[in-house]
Scaffold this active site. Structure first.
Site, PDB file in Angstrom:
ATOM      1  N   HIS A 182      41.606  47.692  29.403  1.00 18.15           N
ATOM      2  CA  HIS A 182      41.113  48.579  30.434  1.00 18.15           C
ATOM      3  C   HIS A 182      40.592  47.727  31.845  1.00 18.15           C
ATOM      4  O   HIS A 182      40.494  48.141  32.987  1.00 18.15           O
ATOM      5  CB  HIS A 182      40.271  49.730  30.286  1.00 18.15           C
ATOM      6  CG  HIS A 182      39.766  50.681  31.306  1.00 18.15           C
ATOM      7  ND1 HIS A 182      40.774  51.637  31.789  1.00 18.15           N
ATOM      8  CD2 HIS A 182      38.925  50.529  32.175  1.00 18.15           C
ATOM      9  CE1 HIS A 182      40.133  52.391  32.581  1.00 18.15           C
ATOM     10  NE2 HIS A 182      38.708  51.603  33.094  1.00 18.15           N
ATOM     11  N   HIS A 185      48.207  49.044  35.708  1.00 14.23           N
ATOM     12  CA  HIS A 185      49.483  49.766  35.538  1.00 14.23           C
ATOM     13  C   HIS A 185      50.074  49.614  36.871  1.00 14.23           C
ATOM     14  O   HIS A 185      49.752  49.561  37.849  1.00 14.23           O
ATOM     15  CB  HIS A 185      49.145  50.948  35.111  1.00 14.23           C
ATOM     16  CG  HIS A 185      48.931  51.987  36.114  1.00 14.23           C
ATOM     17  ND1 HIS A 185      47.553  52.118  36.509  1.00 14.23           N
ATOM     18  CD2 HIS A 185      49.514  53.182  36.922  1.00 14.23           C
ATOM     19  CE1 HIS A 185      47.295  53.109  37.453  1.00 14.23           C
ATOM     20  NE2 HIS A 185      48.544  53.448  37.578  1.00 14.23           N
TER      21      HIS A 185
END
Length: 360
Positions: free
Chosen positions: A136, A189
């Site tokens: 992350h 992403h």
């Protein structure tokens, strides 16, 4: 690379692309109680410009800036299931839960009620999320070259797959980075859209390419690339098969084009050597972009590919990376001229920007 397809609780497809040699088999089950989705996307044609506009009102309820411990793109953990059921992954692709375009969209009347000049159609296509890593707290520019190379293969895989879907006319892989761009999920992403039409930008570029070829009997991007490499003042970095440069008529405060030396229509057409070279060059460019203002640069990375059925002999694959950040703490707003008339005013010359980006 190992490719494994699966299904999420509501029937959406998820695909794992593993490049780690000892990656475990992908067989985790999505335990969430999710209802089957029914996207209601549609497209309407503006009678004044001839451009298609997508309507996707169901996206108003999509996830918005969740805390890191509730990120839906991180791997699932006990008691915290996410969009990715596995406890780890390398690269994962899944159908967007709140898609702009989807395959199961119902039929619609051919025109808007009372407006026969406004064509209307189902927004049939596909919208996918591409998670570049399970970490992350990293970014695309911090990925190792081997992972970037995997992502290139994933983009090519998804381009080929979406190009074969009913109704899809153009495939668009892209990445949005940074809150200034409008990002609502901070996990590294990107997305891939399968449009049910050829986009206005691509239509315009193909028309210009066709006119140039009729006049000069050569591709316009080929001549642009040759000229940029010859003069060198706007070149940011070069590889064996790709060159990155600030275009001579750049619109954005920061804008770099990464162009292959060989004309290819789309990502699947790239050779292994071209994919390897792109991975190395792109990381160099991203590092220099982050160093420009000594902070993570908000950007959009947009792949320009040939449409599925038209203009494939005219198109020249390239990646456009651009930012709305004009100084370390000032944004370039698309105000009257840009938004109202489509006439861009840049606050720096391309030569100035390229000179700053050439500094390692």
């Amino acid at each position: 690379m190992r490719r494994t397809a699966g299904e999420l609780a509501d029937g959406r497809e998820i695909i794992y692309f593993d490049d780690t040699p000892d990656a475990p088999p992908r067989h985790a089950v999505d335990t969430r109680d999710l209802p089957r989705t029914q996207p209601l996307s549609e497209v309407r044609r503006d009678p004044l410009t001839g451009e298609w506009v997508a309507m996707a009102a169901h996206r108003q309820t999509r996830t918005y800036k969740p805390p890191a411990d509730l990120c839906p793109l991180c791997p699932s953990t006990p008691g915290k299931p996410t969009e990715i059921p596995e406890s780890s992954y390398d690269v994962a692709v899944f159908e967007n839960r709140f898609p702009s375009f989807a395959q199961g969209v119902p039929d619609l009347p051919p025109t808007v009620d009372g407006m026969p000049m406004v064509a209307r159609a189902p927004g049939r296509g596909r919208a996918e999320v591409v998670c570049f890593t399970s970490d992350h707290n990293t970014s695309f520019g911090q990925l190792p070259p081997s992972r970037v190379r995997t992502v290139v293969d994933v983009w090519a895989d998804r381009t080929a797959a979406l190009s074969g879907l009913p109704g899809v006319e153009q495939v668009f892989p892209f990445e949005n980075r940074g809150e200034e761009i409008g990002v609502t999920l901070h996990h590294p992403h990107g997305q891939v859209y399968g449009y049910p039409f050829v986009t206005p930008r691509t239509e315009r570029m193909l028309a210009v390419a066709a006119d140039y070829r009729r006049t000069h009997d050569r591709p316009v991007m080929g001549d642009v690339l040759a000229a940029e490499r010859a003069v060198g003042t706007r070149v940011v970095a070069e590889g064996e098969h790709w060159t990155a440069f600030v275009p001579a008529a750049a619109r954005w405060p920061v804008e770099v084009h990464l162009v292959p030396h060989r004309q290819v229509p789309d990502l699947p057409a790239l050779t292994d050597a071209e994919r390897d070279d792109f991975a190395a060059l792109y990381l160099t460019v991203l590092r220099r972009l982050d160093a420009l203002y000594d902070r993570p640069l908000p950007y959009i990375a947009a792949w320009h590919q040939a449409p599925v059925r038209t203009g494939r002999d005219l198109a020249w694959l390239h990646l456009e990376v651009f930012s709305i950040l004009r100084t370390a703490d000032k944004l370039k707003y698309l105000a009257g001229s840009e938004s109202g008339m489509g006439v861009w005013v840049n606050d720096a010359t391309p030569e100035q920007t390229a000179d700053r980006l050439r500094t390692p």
